[in-house]
Design an enzyme around this catalytic site. Structure first.
Site, PDB file in Angstrom:
ATOM      1  CG  ASP A   8      18.777  25.494 -14.274  1.00 27.37           C
ATOM      2  OD1 ASP A   8      18.404  24.355 -13.912  1.00 27.37           O
ATOM      3  OD2 ASP A   8      18.813  25.836 -15.470  1.00 27.37           O
ATOM      4  CB  CYS A  65      21.028  22.906 -15.906  1.00 24.66           C
ATOM      5  SG  CYS A  65      22.070  22.265 -17.219  1.00 24.66           S
ATOM      6  CB  THR A  67      20.742  19.515 -21.196  1.00 29.66           C
ATOM      7  OG1 THR A  67      21.508  20.718 -20.982  1.00 29.66           O
ATOM      8  CG2 THR A  67      19.499  19.834 -22.009  1.00 29.66           C
ATOM      9  CG  HIS A  98      40.121   6.855 -18.642  1.00 26.71           C
ATOM     10  ND1 HIS A  98      40.087   6.349 -19.912  1.00 26.71           N
ATOM     11  CD2 HIS A  98      40.102   5.770 -17.833  1.00 26.71           C
ATOM     12  CE1 HIS A  98      40.060   5.027 -19.888  1.00 26.71           C
ATOM     13  NE2 HIS A  98      40.049   4.648 -18.621  1.00 26.71           N
ATOM     14  CG  HIS A 133      44.488   7.769 -17.613  1.00 25.47           C
ATOM     15  ND1 HIS A 133      43.939   7.709 -18.867  1.00 25.47           N
ATOM     16  CD2 HIS A 133      44.381   6.517 -17.091  1.00 25.47           C
ATOM     17  CE1 HIS A 133      43.502   6.482 -19.091  1.00 25.47           C
ATOM     18  NE2 HIS A 133      43.761   5.734 -18.041  1.00 25.47           N
TER      19      HIS A 133
HETATM   20  C1  RB5 Z   1      16.518  26.055 -18.578  1.00 24.45           C
HETATM   21  O1  RB5 Z   1      15.331  26.110 -19.273  1.00 24.45           O
HETATM   22  C2  RB5 Z   1      17.558  25.286 -19.387  1.00 24.45           C
HETATM   23  O2  RB5 Z   1      17.943  26.011 -20.508  1.00 24.45           O
HETATM   24  C3  RB5 Z   1      18.772  24.961 -18.545  1.00 24.45           C
HETATM   25  O3  RB5 Z   1      18.369  24.264 -17.409  1.00 24.45           O
HETATM   26  C4  RB5 Z   1      19.826  24.069 -19.153  1.00 24.45           C
HETATM   27  O4  RB5 Z   1      19.280  22.937 -19.742  1.00 24.45           O
HETATM   28  C5  RB5 Z   1      20.833  24.716 -19.976  1.00 24.45           C
HETATM   29  O5  RB5 Z   1      21.819  24.075 -20.376  1.00 24.45           O
END
Ligand code: RB5
Length: 148
Positions: A8, A65, A67, A98, A133
């Site tokens: 994203d 993204c 996180t 694994h 595994h």
């Molecule tokens: C975008 O602001 C953020 O929410 C997205 O990139 C991500 O971290 C969601 O899991």
């Protein structure tokens, strides 16, 4: 090996760095976007790349993204996809050895580009160990048949 990439807007910068890194290492890359930092919804992009892995067009996928969590949750909705959100090389290698993970996810707001490329290398260079595994992977696959 052909690698599917997607991000994203928040993951865009790391996706770009990863594409450059992978092409330099001789990997074939299919980039599903996004192609700018204009806001987009991560499920739209992550699902396209995960589908390419699910259908065998790409061998592995790497999704980005903010996180790494949103794209992992999205990818793991597709049957046959085992996506691992990793912040270190050990976990990335174990996710292959694994768990036979076929998608790696990373967060641009969590992991810097230097470490991210090391994590990507660990993920792509490690093989599934099989053996004990394999039976566990079969149990995951069985869940895909009964869970709705
Ligand atoms: C975008 O602001 C953020 O929410 C997205 O990139 C991500 O971290 C969601 O899991």
């Amino acid at each position: 090996m052909k690698v599917a990439l997607a991000s994203d807007h928040a993951g865009f910068s790391l996706k770009e760095a990863a594409r450059e890194f992978l092409e330099g290492e001789g990997f074939m890359v299919r980039d599903f976007g996004t192609f700018s930092e204009d806001p987009v919804d991560y499920p739209d992009l992550a699902a396209q790349a995960a589908r390419a892995v699910q259908q065998g067009e790409c061998t592995r996928g790497i999704l980005f993204c903010g996180t790494g969590v949103g794209v992992a949750i999205t990818a793991n909705k597709l049957k046959g996809i085992r996506a691992a959100c990793c912040t270190d090389c050990y976990t990335a290698a174990c996710s292959r050895e694994h768990n036979d993970a076929n998608i790696l996810t990373l967060g641009t707001r969590v992991t810097g580009p230097g470490l991210a490329m090391k994590i990507i290398a660990a993920f792509l260079q490690t093989s599934f160990a099989g053996g004990r595994h394999q039976a566990r992977i079969e149990k995951i696959k069985a869940l895909e048949e009964v869970e709705r």
